[in-house]
Scaffold this motif. Sequence first.
Motif, PDB file in Angstrom:
ATOM      1  N   TRP A  51     -15.479  79.780 -13.982  1.00  0.00           N
ATOM      2  CA  TRP A  51     -16.646  79.637 -14.847  1.00  0.00           C
ATOM      3  C   TRP A  51     -16.860  78.192 -15.308  1.00  0.00           C
ATOM      4  O   TRP A  51     -17.981  77.788 -15.588  1.00  0.00           O
ATOM      5  N   LYS A  52     -15.795  77.428 -15.341  1.00  0.00           N
ATOM      6  CA  LYS A  52     -15.984  76.009 -15.650  1.00  0.00           C
ATOM      7  C   LYS A  52     -16.756  75.344 -14.520  1.00  0.00           C
ATOM      8  O   LYS A  52     -17.669  74.532 -14.754  1.00  0.00           O
ATOM      9  N   GLY A  53     -16.412  75.711 -13.272  1.00  0.00           N
ATOM     10  CA  GLY A  53     -17.159  75.185 -12.137  1.00  0.00           C
ATOM     11  C   GLY A  53     -18.600  75.640 -12.148  1.00  0.00           C
ATOM     12  O   GLY A  53     -19.522  74.847 -11.891  1.00  0.00           O
ATOM     13  N   LEU A  54     -18.824  76.924 -12.473  1.00  0.00           N
ATOM     14  CA  LEU A  54     -20.189  77.456 -12.518  1.00  0.00           C
ATOM     15  C   LEU A  54     -20.981  76.855 -13.679  1.00  0.00           C
ATOM     16  O   LEU A  54     -22.188  76.628 -13.564  1.00  0.00           O
ATOM     17  N   PHE A  55     -20.296  76.600 -14.775  1.00  0.00           N
ATOM     18  CA  PHE A  55     -20.941  75.948 -15.921  1.00  0.00           C
ATOM     19  C   PHE A  55     -21.514  74.595 -15.497  1.00  0.00           C
ATOM     20  O   PHE A  55     -22.672  74.272 -15.784  1.00  0.00           O
ATOM     21  N   TYR A  56     -20.710  73.817 -14.789  1.00  0.00           N
ATOM     22  CA  TYR A  56     -21.171  72.487 -14.389  1.00  0.00           C
ATOM     23  C   TYR A  56     -22.152  72.548 -13.225  1.00  0.00           C
ATOM     24  O   TYR A  56     -22.946  71.617 -13.031  1.00  0.00           O
ATOM     25  N   ALA A  57     -22.117  73.630 -12.455  1.00  0.00           N
ATOM     26  CA  ALA A  57     -23.138  73.805 -11.415  1.00  0.00           C
ATOM     27  C   ALA A  57     -24.515  73.901 -12.061  1.00  0.00           C
ATOM     28  O   ALA A  57     -25.481  73.287 -11.597  1.00  0.00           O
ATOM     29  N   LEU A  58     -24.604  74.657 -13.159  1.00  0.00           N
ATOM     30  CA  LEU A  58     -25.873  74.749 -13.878  1.00  0.00           C
ATOM     31  C   LEU A  58     -26.148  73.473 -14.655  1.00  0.00           C
ATOM     32  O   LEU A  58     -27.300  73.036 -14.768  1.00  0.00           O
ATOM     33  N   TYR A  59     -25.113  72.865 -15.178  1.00  0.00           N
ATOM     34  CA  TYR A  59     -25.256  71.606 -15.924  1.00  0.00           C
ATOM     35  C   TYR A  59     -25.916  70.534 -15.059  1.00  0.00           C
ATOM     36  O   TYR A  59     -26.764  69.770 -15.530  1.00  0.00           O
ATOM     37  N   MET A  60     -25.532  70.505 -13.774  1.00  0.00           N
ATOM     38  CA  MET A  60     -26.054  69.477 -12.871  1.00  0.00           C
ATOM     39  C   MET A  60     -27.417  69.853 -12.288  1.00  0.00           C
ATOM     40  O   MET A  60     -28.116  68.985 -11.755  1.00  0.00           O
ATOM     41  N   PRO A  64     -37.032  73.193 -13.473  1.00  0.00           N
ATOM     42  CA  PRO A  64     -37.040  74.562 -14.017  1.00  0.00           C
ATOM     43  C   PRO A  64     -36.805  75.677 -13.003  1.00  0.00           C
ATOM     44  O   PRO A  64     -35.988  76.567 -13.245  1.00  0.00           O
ATOM     45  N   ILE A  65     -37.527  75.667 -11.864  1.00  0.00           N
ATOM     46  CA  ILE A  65     -37.412  76.774 -10.915  1.00  0.00           C
ATOM     47  C   ILE A  65     -35.999  76.895 -10.338  1.00  0.00           C
ATOM     48  O   ILE A  65     -35.414  77.999 -10.346  1.00  0.00           O
ATOM     49  N   PRO A  66     -35.390  75.807  -9.849  1.00  0.00           N
ATOM     50  CA  PRO A  66     -34.008  75.907  -9.377  1.00  0.00           C
ATOM     51  C   PRO A  66     -33.044  76.364 -10.474  1.00  0.00           C
ATOM     52  O   PRO A  66     -32.103  77.121 -10.201  1.00  0.00           O
ATOM     53  N   GLN A  67     -33.272  75.931 -11.699  1.00  0.00           N
ATOM     54  CA  GLN A  67     -32.419  76.355 -12.811  1.00  0.00           C
ATOM     55  C   GLN A  67     -32.548  77.857 -13.050  1.00  0.00           C
ATOM     56  O   GLN A  67     -31.542  78.564 -13.227  1.00  0.00           O
ATOM     57  N   GLN A  68     -33.775  78.347 -13.051  1.00  0.00           N
ATOM     58  CA  GLN A  68     -33.999  79.776 -13.257  1.00  0.00           C
ATOM     59  C   GLN A  68     -33.386  80.604 -12.136  1.00  0.00           C
ATOM     60  O   GLN A  68     -32.779  81.646 -12.379  1.00  0.00           O
ATOM     61  N   MET A 109     -29.907  72.752 -23.270  1.00  0.00           N
ATOM     62  CA  MET A 109     -29.621  74.012 -23.957  1.00  0.00           C
ATOM     63  C   MET A 109     -30.459  75.178 -23.442  1.00  0.00           C
ATOM     64  O   MET A 109     -29.975  76.313 -23.315  1.00  0.00           O
ATOM     65  N   GLU A 110     -31.716  74.918 -23.116  1.00  0.00           N
ATOM     66  CA  GLU A 110     -32.610  76.006 -22.715  1.00  0.00           C
ATOM     67  C   GLU A 110     -32.093  76.746 -21.481  1.00  0.00           C
ATOM     68  O   GLU A 110     -32.155  77.977 -21.418  1.00  0.00           O
ATOM     69  N   LYS A 111     -31.593  76.019 -20.484  1.00  0.00           N
ATOM     70  CA  LYS A 111     -31.131  76.697 -19.268  1.00  0.00           C
ATOM     71  C   LYS A 111     -29.856  77.493 -19.521  1.00  0.00           C
ATOM     72  O   LYS A 111     -29.642  78.534 -18.890  1.00  0.00           O
ATOM     73  N   PHE A 112     -29.028  77.047 -20.450  1.00  0.00           N
ATOM     74  CA  PHE A 112     -27.818  77.815 -20.754  1.00  0.00           C
ATOM     75  C   PHE A 112     -28.155  79.042 -21.598  1.00  0.00           C
ATOM     76  O   PHE A 112     -27.486  80.079 -21.487  1.00  0.00           O
ATOM     77  N   MET A 113     -29.169  78.944 -22.416  1.00  0.00           N
ATOM     78  CA  MET A 113     -29.631  80.122 -23.150  1.00  0.00           C
ATOM     79  C   MET A 113     -30.176  81.168 -22.177  1.00  0.00           C
ATOM     80  O   MET A 113     -29.962  82.373 -22.354  1.00  0.00           O
TER      81      MET A 113
END
Length: 266
Positions: A51-60, A64-68, A109-113
């Motif tokens: 999950w640390k790896g997945l956290f930073y995958a989203l962090y990087m 908007p569309i790729p994040q979603q 913050m928005e993408k992590f929410m």
Amino acid sequence: MAADERSMPFIKNLASSERKVRTEALTTLRTFLTASTTTRTLSPLDHLKLWKGLFYALYMADRPIPQQNLCAELAALVGILPDDAVVPFLRGFWETMSRQWTSIDVLRMEKFMLLVRRVLGASFVWARESGPIKTNKKSKNTKEATKAEAMLALLREWPIEEMGDLAKVAVGLRLHVLDIWVDEVERAGMTGESATDADAEFLQGLKAVVEKQIKSPSKPCRVRAKEGLSDERLPWNEKGDDEDMEEDGEETKDAEEKDGWGGFDD
């Protein structure tokens, strides 16, 4: 034995600055997680590494569309796991988010929410599946935990931790979960006409979990908990037909007394 980075080499690639590398690593992760014998050997530390790896995958991830899409893909991992691997996997998620929440800058913050919303929604969908948790071992217990029971226990342990330990679960993360849980049980089909008796039982258990937040040391948490529990979409707040008719009758009577002709003045 816990899996190390040699058996999960894709972890560091999940946090790569190159989107292609992150995408390939996520594909490898899906394949890794579908191997039930491998998934069941993961330790709590292994789940935290994942999950640390997945956290930073989203962090990087940017735009908007790729994040979603990535948030949806990460939440969908719940659906490919063996039953008895789901709760350990989600426990790693909630512990990671709890550790990282206060370090997330306002621009991210928005993408992590959104990720929290998607994972919570996937958790409710999984919990709605009937029957006990399937394992690859013959249990000697006379009563095995159901998915609903296991999910409620996890929620009490982490995102809606019931002891009020604000050092364990950040206030901001608690508030977000308290803001969205009604939306997600509705989206999972646990309310309204599609709801079953099992859904009603789960919601009663979830109600008991949220009620604990009314005694939280954080005033915002107390307020949000009360607001969520009073949401009209929840079954204990639904008005019966008789009550509606009675209220309609009272309103009509009040209107007639207010607007109707009251006779000649003396």
